[in-house]
Design an enzyme around this catalytic site. Structure first.
Site, short mmCIF file in Angstrom:
data_model
loop_
_atom_site.label_atom_id
_atom_site.label_comp_id
_atom_site.label_asym_id
_atom_site.label_seq_id
_atom_site.Cartn_x
_atom_site.Cartn_y
_atom_site.Cartn_z
N ASP A 63 -6.54 -4.49 -4.81
CA ASP A 63 -6.29 -3.13 -4.32
C ASP A 63 -4.98 -2.56 -4.89
O ASP A 63 -4.83 -1.35 -5.04
CB ASP A 63 -6.19 -3.08 -2.79
CG ASP A 63 -7.08 -4.08 -2.08
OD1 ASP A 63 -7.38 -5.15 -2.65
OD2 ASP A 63 -7.47 -3.81 -0.93
N ASP B 124 0.79 -1.22 0.00
CA ASP B 124 0.00 0.00 0.00
C ASP B 124 0.83 1.28 0.00
O ASP B 124 0.29 2.37 0.23
CB ASP B 124 -0.95 -0.01 1.19
CG ASP B 124 -0.28 -0.55 2.43
OD1 ASP B 124 0.95 -0.38 2.54
OD2 ASP B 124 -0.96 -1.16 3.26
N1 GLY Z 1 -7.16 -2.42 1.53
C1 GLY Z 1 -7.98 -1.65 0.73
C2 GLY Z 1 -9.43 -1.78 0.99
O1 GLY Z 1 -9.86 -2.32 2.01
O2 GLY Z 1 -10.16 -1.34 0.16
#
Ligand code: GLY
Length: 378
Positions: free
Chosen positions: A162, A99
């Site tokens: 994601d 992330d």
């Molecule tokens: N980790 C990203 C989401 O929960 O959308």
């Protein structure tokens, strides 16, 4: 010049009022990073491992607020966070996950694009390098969660949808430095996503597992949607926006085709008012939670497509996004109560939540895009 009379401008003024109150209430020391019961102040764990992907949504809002108002207090706030952002990708680099794109696109990249700050550029490039180091050469994907030194819980060999929204940090680093490695990693990950995670009907799975050493496929997994085979709404939105941005950087027709296909799938699943429930493929007995954050992210993706010359259906995507944002702009979705620290109500994260800080960010970005005021931090 912003048309201050428009409904969108009024909505932005109201959001900036909330940003100011939150800055005052929480300061830099407790920079908001999560929403609990609709409040930012209930969780104060800056750069806590568990919530690390969410801190930058507030800083993204701060940089947009600076661009919109020109008030230097927002820059002072950002500058006071810079040492933390640097430490995370130097001293604490092994604590990071996929992330880094969320974290640094909406903080240091946003700052650099806004002010030309060389320190911010350097920190963002360090983050991009750490993200690229997560590339699994055999499977050709970015490893989502494992520690790269092989210690800790073994969650290696997993790619998640994601990550499509983390690729813009790599594309930006490539454009900024000319170094092809960043682009090669991002494209390889996007290509593997097309091959493994996007189904024929353009629904997406949340996660996909490989053998870490051989890179051999082990199949679909799920951690955020209802289950294997389901169609998690927010994941669909990440893929839609992520592929639209990947097309902007690369001009690869395959990415635009995926973005359009995923957009059409997303739109087909929506109820009349345009606000999705958290998963598009649920059994009868499952809870039907609303996810305004998926709505706001998808609206930004649709607006990206509506700004893409080669996109065949620009007007339709733009109109759909405007409708979704209009719906979000009133109760029960927009948090009008003065005591609410957050901006949008109702989001899914594991279960139904009173709000989500990432939804708040994307709602503000969508409003700015509709006002033609949004710099592209992605
Ligand atoms: N980790 C990203 C989401 O929960 O959308």
């Amino acid at each position: 010049m912003v048309n201050r009379q428009s409904g969108i401008a009024q909505q932005l003024e109201s959001i900036i009022g909330k940003i100011d109150r939150n800055m005052e209430l929480l300061g830099v020391e407790n920079a908001p990073c999560y929403t609990v019961d609709g409040q930012y102040s209930k969780l104060r764990e800056r750069f806590d491992h568990r919530f690390q992907w969410t801190l930058s949504f507030f800083t993204g809002m701060i940089v947009h607020a600076f661009r919109y108002t020109g008030d230097p207090k927002y820059l002072r706030y950002m500058n006071r966070l810079q040492n933390d952002y640097r430490k995370k990708v130097t001293v604490d680099a092994l604590e990071t996950m996929h992330d880094l794109g969320f974290l640094y696109s909406l903080s240091e990249v946003a700052l650099y694009k806004t002010t030309g700050d060389r320190n911010a550029r350097e920190i963002a490039l360090l983050a991009a390098t750490e993200l690229a180091k997560r590339f699994n050469v055999n499977g050709r994907f970015i490893d989502a969660w494992s520690r790269m030194d092989g210690t800790g819980e073994d969650v290696s060999g997993l790619m998640i949808i994601d990550s499509m929204m983390n690729l813009p940090l790599l594309f930006w680093a490539w454009e900024e430095t000319g170094h092809h490695f960043y682009k090669d990693v991002a494209e390889a990950h996007a290509d593997t996503t097309i091959r493994c995670m996007i189904r024929d009907d353009h629904s997406v799975c949340h996660a996909y597992k490989f053998d870490r050493m051989s890179g051999e496929s082990e199949g679909e997994r799920n951690h955020c949607g209802y289950g294997v085979g389901s169609a998690w709404a927010r994941g669909t939105a990440w893929a839609l926006y992520g592929f639209a941005v990947a097309y902007r950087y690369t001009g690869k027709a395959a990415y635009l085709k995926e973005a359009e296909g995923i957009a059409d799938f997303f739109i087909r699943q929506l109820p009349e008012n345009g606000v999705p429930i958290w998963d598009f493929r649920l059994p009868e007995t499952a809870p039907r939670w609303i996810d305004t954050s998926a709505c706001a992210i998808a609206a930004c993706g649709l607006l990206e497509l509506s700004d893409t010359e080669a996109c065949g259906d620009r007007a339709r995507y733009g109109a759909q996004a405007a409708k979704m944002i209009e719906t979000l702009s009133s109760p029960p979705y927009f948090a009008e109560e003065p005591e609410a620290e957050n901006i949008l109500h109702l989001a899914q994260c594991g279960e139904l939540q009173a709000g989500a800080i990432w939804g708040d960010y994307f709602y503000m970005e969508a409003l700015l895009r509709l006002e033609r005021q949004a710099e592209r931090f992605w």
